[in-house]
Design a protein around this motif. Structure first.
Motif, PDB file in Angstrom:
ATOM      1  N   SER A 106       0.847  -1.192   0.000  1.00  0.00           N
ATOM      2  CA  SER A 106       0.000   0.000   0.000  1.00  0.00           C
ATOM      3  C   SER A 106       0.885   1.246   0.000  1.00  0.00           C
ATOM      4  N   ILE A 107       0.545   2.197  -0.868  1.00  0.00           N
ATOM      5  CA  ILE A 107       1.185   3.523  -0.808  1.00  0.00           C
ATOM      6  C   ILE A 107       0.097   4.473  -0.329  1.00  0.00           C
ATOM      7  N   HIS A 108       0.340   5.112   0.809  1.00  0.00           N
ATOM      8  CA  HIS A 108      -0.700   5.991   1.356  1.00  0.00           C
ATOM      9  C   HIS A 108      -0.095   7.198   2.047  1.00  0.00           C
ATOM     10  N   LEU A 109      -0.978   8.153   2.298  1.00  0.00           N
ATOM     11  CA  LEU A 109      -0.568   9.379   2.964  1.00  0.00           C
ATOM     12  C   LEU A 109      -0.679   9.156   4.468  1.00  0.00           C
ATOM     13  N   LYS A 110       0.279   9.655   5.210  1.00  0.00           N
ATOM     14  CA  LYS A 110       0.288   9.443   6.669  1.00  0.00           C
ATOM     15  C   LYS A 110      -0.971  10.047   7.310  1.00  0.00           C
ATOM     16  N   GLY A 111      -1.448   9.391   8.346  1.00  0.00           N
ATOM     17  CA  GLY A 111      -2.618   9.894   9.057  1.00  0.00           C
ATOM     18  C   GLY A 111      -3.889   9.410   8.375  1.00  0.00           C
ATOM     19  N   LEU A 112      -4.920  10.202   8.457  1.00  0.00           N
ATOM     20  CA  LEU A 112      -6.212   9.769   7.928  1.00  0.00           C
ATOM     21  C   LEU A 112      -6.448  10.261   6.519  1.00  0.00           C
ATOM     22  N   ARG A 113      -5.375  10.730   5.843  1.00  0.00           N
ATOM     23  CA  ARG A 113      -5.582  11.366   4.533  1.00  0.00           C
ATOM     24  C   ARG A 113      -5.937  10.360   3.446  1.00  0.00           C
ATOM     25  N   GLY A 114      -5.523   9.087   3.602  1.00  0.00           N
ATOM     26  CA  GLY A 114      -6.014   8.071   2.683  1.00  0.00           C
ATOM     27  C   GLY A 114      -4.966   7.409   1.819  1.00  0.00           C
ATOM     28  N   GLU A 115      -5.433   6.439   1.032  1.00  0.00           N
ATOM     29  CA  GLU A 115      -4.553   5.587   0.236  1.00  0.00           C
ATOM     30  C   GLU A 115      -4.472   6.084  -1.209  1.00  0.00           C
ATOM     31  N   LEU A 116      -3.265   6.043  -1.761  1.00  0.00           N
ATOM     32  CA  LEU A 116      -3.075   6.417  -3.168  1.00  0.00           C
ATOM     33  C   LEU A 116      -3.148   5.188  -4.062  1.00  0.00           C
ATOM     34  N   MET A 117      -2.620   4.070  -3.553  1.00  0.00           N
ATOM     35  CA  MET A 117      -2.534   2.880  -4.406  1.00  0.00           C
ATOM     36  C   MET A 117      -2.379   1.640  -3.543  1.00  0.00           C
ATOM     37  N   ASN A 118      -3.088   0.569  -3.943  1.00  0.00           N
ATOM     38  CA  ASN A 118      -2.947  -0.725  -3.277  1.00  0.00           C
ATOM     39  C   ASN A 118      -2.712  -1.775  -4.352  1.00  0.00           C
ATOM     40  N   SER A 119      -1.774  -2.674  -4.124  1.00  0.00           N
ATOM     41  CA  SER A 119      -1.423  -3.645  -5.175  1.00  0.00           C
ATOM     42  C   SER A 119      -2.553  -4.641  -5.453  1.00  0.00           C
ATOM     43  N   ARG A 120      -3.462  -4.816  -4.465  1.00  0.00           N
ATOM     44  CA  ARG A 120      -4.551  -5.791  -4.623  1.00  0.00           C
ATOM     45  C   ARG A 120      -5.546  -5.357  -5.714  1.00  0.00           C
ATOM     46  N   VAL A 121      -5.780  -4.054  -5.812  1.00  0.00           N
ATOM     47  CA  VAL A 121      -6.805  -3.526  -6.730  1.00  0.00           C
ATOM     48  C   VAL A 121      -6.100  -2.707  -7.804  1.00  0.00           C
ATOM     49  N   HIS A 122      -5.961  -3.267  -9.003  1.00  0.00           N
ATOM     50  CA  HIS A 122      -5.214  -2.499 -10.000  1.00  0.00           C
ATOM     51  C   HIS A 122      -5.775  -2.613 -11.420  1.00  0.00           C
ATOM     52  N   SER A 123      -6.961  -3.204 -11.567  1.00  0.00           N
ATOM     53  CA  SER A 123      -7.461  -3.390 -12.937  1.00  0.00           C
ATOM     54  C   SER A 123      -7.749  -2.056 -13.626  1.00  0.00           C
ATOM     55  N   SER A 124      -8.180  -1.048 -12.869  1.00  0.00           N
ATOM     56  CA  SER A 124      -8.472   0.242 -13.511  1.00  0.00           C
ATOM     57  C   SER A 124      -7.188   0.962 -13.930  1.00  0.00           C
ATOM     58  N   GLU A 125      -6.093   0.703 -13.207  1.00  0.00           N
ATOM     59  CA  GLU A 125      -4.806   1.303 -13.592  1.00  0.00           C
ATOM     60  C   GLU A 125      -4.331   0.697 -14.920  1.00  0.00           C
ATOM     61  N   LEU A 126      -4.621  -0.606 -15.106  1.00  0.00           N
ATOM     62  CA  LEU A 126      -4.286  -1.250 -16.383  1.00  0.00           C
ATOM     63  C   LEU A 126      -5.195  -0.692 -17.481  1.00  0.00           C
ATOM     64  N   ALA A 127      -6.484  -0.548 -17.144  1.00  0.00           N
ATOM     65  CA  ALA A 127      -7.469  -0.060 -18.130  1.00  0.00           C
ATOM     66  C   ALA A 127      -7.115   1.344 -18.614  1.00  0.00           C
ATOM     67  N   LEU A 128      -6.559   2.150 -17.722  1.00  0.00           N
ATOM     68  CA  LEU A 128      -6.172   3.513 -18.101  1.00  0.00           C
ATOM     69  C   LEU A 128      -5.216   3.476 -19.302  1.00  0.00           C
ATOM     70  N   ALA A 129      -4.237   2.578 -19.242  1.00  0.00           N
ATOM     71  CA  ALA A 129      -3.269   2.479 -20.344  1.00  0.00           C
ATOM     72  C   ALA A 129      -3.880   1.791 -21.561  1.00  0.00           C
ATOM     73  N   GLU A 130      -4.698   0.774 -21.313  1.00  0.00           N
ATOM     74  CA  GLU A 130      -5.293   0.049 -22.454  1.00  0.00           C
ATOM     75  C   GLU A 130      -6.192   0.986 -23.264  1.00  0.00           C
ATOM     76  N   LEU A 131      -6.999   1.791 -22.545  1.00  0.00           N
ATOM     77  CA  LEU A 131      -7.888   2.746 -23.232  1.00  0.00           C
ATOM     78  C   LEU A 131      -7.085   3.880 -23.874  1.00  0.00           C
ATOM     79  N   GLY A 132      -6.140   4.389 -23.101  1.00  0.00           N
ATOM     80  CA  GLY A 132      -5.390   5.567 -23.567  1.00  0.00           C
ATOM     81  C   GLY A 132      -4.429   5.260 -24.701  1.00  0.00           C
ATOM     82  N   CYS A 133      -4.036   3.985 -24.849  1.00  0.00           N
ATOM     83  CA  CYS A 133      -3.075   3.619 -25.906  1.00  0.00           C
ATOM     84  C   CYS A 133      -3.713   2.774 -27.004  1.00  0.00           C
ATOM     85  N   ALA A 134      -5.020   2.597 -26.972  1.00  0.00           N
ATOM     86  CA  ALA A 134      -5.680   1.721 -27.960  1.00  0.00           C
ATOM     87  C   ALA A 134      -5.398   2.184 -29.390  1.00  0.00           C
TER      88      ALA A 134
END
Ligand SMILES: C[S@@+](CC[C@H](N)C(=O)[O-])C[C@H]1O[C@@H](n2cnc3c(N)ncnc32)[C@H](O)[C@@H]1O
Length: 219
Positions: free
Chosen positions: A29-57
């Protein structure tokens, strides 16, 4: 319940606070310290893949293309951009926090198959916004995933990225028929209006239940 292990910390430039890398079992997990929240978690990444698939189609089979990915995170979008483009293409990845690039050279890099080590990858440390000041049409696709939506989350300066002036500057750095794809956890109608004002042809794609990406074609 496994307790997360703290693997690293980094200071986000311009008073952005502290970024943390933790590991719980096989998940990072990459997150901001405190209660500010998470930027990225390795478990959930299908939309990060989709970003490139759509953007580079539109780049399938096209030689010598250049794609900009902002930011690196865990490298999923970078890996998908490498996969979606030809061997003669270059993928530049802009990352604000130098430690994130270092983390990707360690065990975190395994998550996305070590795309940072690919010879087609060029790492540009610093604010992705700096690359939009050139006014030169340099990119066939720009894949933006630096916050959780079109507002500054990692640091307040990112708010400027989504302004009309910034969108116009981004447009100038796209080659003809180039695509800007932006990851967002929500659909933001006000931002959609902003994109229209910048004269992008806009297309919102919803990926999985709660994540969406906006694909914009340069005219
Ligand atoms: C949500 S993560 C990106 C996740 C990535 N798409 C992936 O596949 O793992 C956001 C990343 O953008 C970086 N970042 C935030 N603001 C930035 C900026 N202005 N310029 C460059 N990188 C930035 C953060 O440090 C973080 O690594």
């Amino acid at each position: 319940m496994i307790t997360p292990t703290l693997l690293g910390t980094a200071v986000i430039p311009n008073n952005g606070g502290e970024l943390r890398l933790t590991q719980r079992g096989n998940d990072f997990s990459i997150h901001l310290k405190g209660l500010r929240g998470e930027l990225m978690n390795s478990r959930v990444h299908s939309s990060e893949l989709a970003l490139a698939e759509l953007g580079c189609a539109h780049l399938q089979g096209v030689q010598n293309t250049t794609v900009l990915v902002g930011g690196l995170g865990m490298g999923f979008t970078l890996a998908a951009a490498l996969k979606a483009t030809t061997k003669s293409s270059t993928i530049e990845v802009a990352e604000l926090v130098p430690e994130v690039a270092e983390w990707n050279k360690g065990p975190l890099g395994e998550c996305a198959g070590r795309p940072i080590d690919d010879k087609r990858t060029v790492v540009r440390l610093g604010d992705v916004a700096a690359l939009f000041k050139t006014n030169k049409p340099s990119y066939d696709a720009i894949l933006l995933d630096v916050d959780n939506g079109p507002e500054g989350f990692t640091h307040a300066d990112n708010n400027n990225l989504y302004s009309l002036n910034s969108l116009l500057a981004i447009k100038q750095t796209l080659r003809p028929k180039g695509v800007l794809a932006i990851w967002s956890a929500w659909h933001d109608p006000t931002f959609t209006q902003q994109l229209k004002k910048a004269r992008f042809k806009e297309d919102v794609k919803t990926v999985r239940v709660w994540q969406s990406a906006t694909k914009l074609q340069n005219t």
